[in-house]
Design an enzyme around this catalytic site. Structure first.
Site, PDB file in Angstrom:
ATOM      1  N   GLU A 295     -10.786  54.046 -16.392  1.00 10.92           N
ATOM      2  CA  GLU A 295     -11.678  54.137 -17.551  1.00 10.92           C
ATOM      3  C   GLU A 295     -12.858  55.088 -17.343  1.00 10.92           C
ATOM      4  OE1 GLU A 295     -12.891  50.061 -18.102  1.00 10.92           O
ATOM      5  OE2 GLU A 295     -10.955  49.490 -18.901  1.00 10.92           O
ATOM      6  N   PRO A 296     -12.613  56.376 -17.232  1.00  8.32           N
ATOM      7  CA  PRO A 296     -13.734  57.301 -17.068  1.00  8.32           C
ATOM      8  C   PRO A 296     -14.464  57.530 -18.390  1.00  8.32           C
ATOM      9  CG  PRO A 296     -11.680  58.528 -17.229  1.00  8.32           C
ATOM     10  CD  PRO A 296     -11.306  57.068 -17.258  1.00  8.32           C
ATOM     11  N   CYS A 366     -44.359  61.343 -28.300  1.00  6.75           N
ATOM     12  CA  CYS A 366     -45.696  60.833 -28.021  1.00  6.75           C
ATOM     13  C   CYS A 366     -45.671  59.732 -26.978  1.00  6.75           C
ATOM     14  CB  CYS A 366     -46.356  60.367 -29.311  1.00  6.75           C
ATOM     15  SG  CYS A 366     -46.660  61.758 -30.392  1.00  6.75           S
ATOM     16  N   GLU A 367     -45.300  60.119 -25.778  1.00  7.30           N
ATOM     17  CA  GLU A 367     -45.296  59.258 -24.599  1.00  7.30           C
ATOM     18  C   GLU A 367     -45.587  60.175 -23.426  1.00  7.30           C
ATOM     19  OE1 GLU A 367     -43.992  55.871 -24.123  1.00  7.30           O
ATOM     20  OE2 GLU A 367     -43.891  55.647 -26.305  1.00  7.30           O
ATOM     21  N   TYR A 395     -23.902  59.955 -22.236  1.00  3.14           N
ATOM     22  CA  TYR A 395     -25.053  59.068 -22.360  1.00  3.14           C
ATOM     23  C   TYR A 395     -26.304  59.842 -22.775  1.00  3.14           C
ATOM     24  CZ  TYR A 395     -21.756  56.065 -19.985  1.00  3.14           C
ATOM     25  OH  TYR A 395     -20.622  55.365 -19.656  1.00  3.14           O
TER      26      TYR A 395
HETATM   27  C1  LIG Z   1     -19.251  52.190 -19.328  1.00  7.58           C
HETATM   28  C2  LIG Z   1     -17.950  51.656 -18.900  1.00  7.58           C
HETATM   29  C3  LIG Z   1     -17.011  52.500 -18.323  1.00  7.58           C
HETATM   30  C4  LIG Z   1     -17.255  53.961 -18.059  1.00  7.58           C
HETATM   31  O1  LIG Z   1     -18.275  54.213 -17.159  1.00  7.58           O
HETATM   32  P1  LIG Z   1     -18.550  55.742 -16.773  1.00  7.58           P
HETATM   33  O2  LIG Z   1     -19.578  55.679 -15.747  1.00  7.58           O
HETATM   34  O3  LIG Z   1     -19.043  56.419 -17.989  1.00  7.58           O
HETATM   35  O4  LIG Z   1     -17.282  56.289 -16.259  1.00  7.58           O
HETATM   36  C5  LIG Z   1     -15.775  51.979 -17.985  1.00  7.58           C
HETATM   37  N1  LIG Z   1     -15.495  50.682 -18.190  1.00  7.58           N
HETATM   38  C6  LIG Z   1     -16.385  49.836 -18.746  1.00  7.58           C
HETATM   39  C7  LIG Z   1     -16.014  48.438 -18.979  1.00  7.58           C
HETATM   40  C8  LIG Z   1     -17.630  50.292 -19.125  1.00  7.58           C
HETATM   41  O5  LIG Z   1     -18.502  49.453 -19.674  1.00  7.58           O
END
Ligand SMILES: *Cc1c(COP(=O)(O)O)cnc(C)c1O
Length: 437
Positions: A295-296, A366-367, A395
């Site tokens: 899951e990247p 404004c910080e 992000y």
């Molecule tokens: C955010 C997240 C990711 C991805 O993280 P990265 O650092 O963006 O690769 C994968 N799995 C889950 C469950 C997440 O919450």
């Protein structure tokens, strides 16, 4: 041509005959002239390249791998379509992200729904949409989801998120797999075992596998192998209680380069460690060969994105600090303020000018804390110069806000010398569109 920090930029980054930065064959300075400033530029080739690297490096070592893009890094319709074209699945963490996936016609059986507090409405929306997997994160959700599925007379495929108590040594705000975390069922408290048993017993849930996610960005490889060992060793005995482990997901968290001194591991290095650990443990424990879900998020879009800003006010406080203010800041990139994240920068309109002084690149919000880069060595800047900050794809737009009611920047996708808008700049009318008089 090459330049310092080119490895942090999209793969297509170059310098043209006018000494200007180019991205996807487009002159960055000209993009600002055409689309306005600040501007976020995504390089299509870099995104596709990362999708393929993940698919190739993991599949070469473990053929039954599915790469799933964690869309919270950044999603809109164009990105969702592009990633689906590359045959990646999609992680979502809200009904909003799921709605974008649906609108972009992403195949919903490849969508995974994560999050520590999905609401009943979100769960119902997901089930009604025919989402592929819901990753259960709490006892509350387990019960609510089973009720929703039962009301509809369907069986929902689910995974359970486990917390292996492994510290990946990243920022405390982005560490998610330790005991003291709001995410997942902890193995050592007994919650994980209870969650597995309750899910197996649930009338309308089919437990297809388990998931963990350690945090992000993870520059070390060892936390992955330790956590894989821990989770697979924990899960193996549940075979006797009816668990058929068809999927195993060690999450995401793969690092990208933000600053020169901290290069990330290669995708091949992550793949080697993860696949070796999964293969070894599964074979020791007689777990067969579950499908591997990778899951990247950050690593798919991070390097592809370059933020472009225009220099405005310059304030020199002799022997203290020189503030060079940009026309963006914490509203379009909260990461430096939120995590102390560091970035590099170049002057996109005169790339070969040598660095001459140390300045602080401040935002316009404004910080006092609204600083994008503290103490960076750059050529002597002038009002009107274009600053390019690499590694701004992940992000960054997804965490943007309307603080101070600054409209959020436009986003363009560049490829082969042409640029297309994938999100128009917010207008003042947009800022008031939800107000009720
Ligand atoms: C955010 C997240 C990711 C991805 O993280 P990265 O650092 O963006 O690769 C994968 N799995 C889950 C469950 C997440 O919450």
């Amino acid at each position: 041509m090459t330049f310092d920090n080119i490895d942090l930029f999209p793969v297509t980054a170059d310098i043209n005959a006018d000494d200007r930065l180019t991205l996807g064959g487009c002159d960055a300075t000209a993009l600002v002239a055409e689309f306005g400033s600040p501007l976020l530029v995504f390089d299509e080739e870099s995104i596709r390249n990362m999708c393929r690297q993940f698919a190739d490096e993991f599949s070469a070592r473990y053929s039954d791998t599915k790469v799933v893009y964690a869309s919270k890094a950044f999603i809109n319709a164009a990105i969702a379509k592009l990633v689906a074209e590359e045959d990646l699945g999609l992680d979502v963490v809200s009904g909003g992200e799921l709605a974008v996936a649906k609108a972009a016609d992403v195949p919903l059986d490849g969508v995974y729904f994560h999050g520590n507090n999905k609401t009943p409405d979100e769960l119902a929306f997901a089930v009604d949409s025919g989402i592929g997997r819901i990753v259960i994160d709490s006892f509350y959700e387990l019960q609510a989801l089973n009720d929703i599925a039962r009301d509809r007379g369907v069986t929902q495929d689910v995974m359970v998120r486990l917390s292996p108590n492994v510290d990946p040594h990243t920022h405390a705000h982005t560490t998610t797999g330790t005991l003291d975390s709001k995410f997942g069922f902890a193995i050592e408290t007994g919650d994980a075992a209870n969650a597995i048993r309750q899910t197996l017993a649930a009338s309308n849930l089919d437990l297809v596998g388990v998931h963990f996610h350690l945090g992000s960005p993870i520059f070390e490889l060892e936390p992955y192998s330790i956590a894989i060992d821990t989770v697979l060793t924990f899960i193996a005995p549940f075979k006797d209680e009816g668990l058929n482990l068809r999927e195993f997901s060690p999450g995401g968290g793969f690092a990208i380069g933000y600053v020169r001194e901290e290069p990330p591991p290669r995708i091949a290095d992550y793949a080697e460690v993860i696949v070796n650990a999964v293969k070894a443990r599964c074979s020791d424990l007689g777990l067969g060969q579950p499908r591997l879900i990778i899951e990247p998020g950050r690593s798919i879009v991070g390097r592809s994105g370059v933020a472009l800003y225009t220099v405005g006010a310059i304030k020199d406080i002799p022997s203290v600090r020189k503030y060079v203010s940009l026309d963006g800041g914490m509203g379009d990139n909260i990461r430096p303020v939120l995590y102390g994240s560091r970035y590099e920068a170049v002057v996109a309109n005169r790339m070969s000018d040598p660095p001459q002084e140390v300045v602080t690149l401040a935002g316009k919000y404004c910080e006092s804390g609204d600083v994008l880069i503290h103490d960076i060595e750059l050529p002597v800047l002038e009002t009107g110069d274009i600053i390019a900050i690499p590694a701004s794809g992940a992000y960054v737009p997804s965490m943007a806000s309307n603080y101070n009611l600054n409209p959020r920047p436009a986003i363009v996708m560049v490829s082969d010398g042409s640029a297309r808008l994938i999100r128009r700049r917010e207008s003042y009318a947009d800022l008031m569109a939800m107000d009720v008089m």
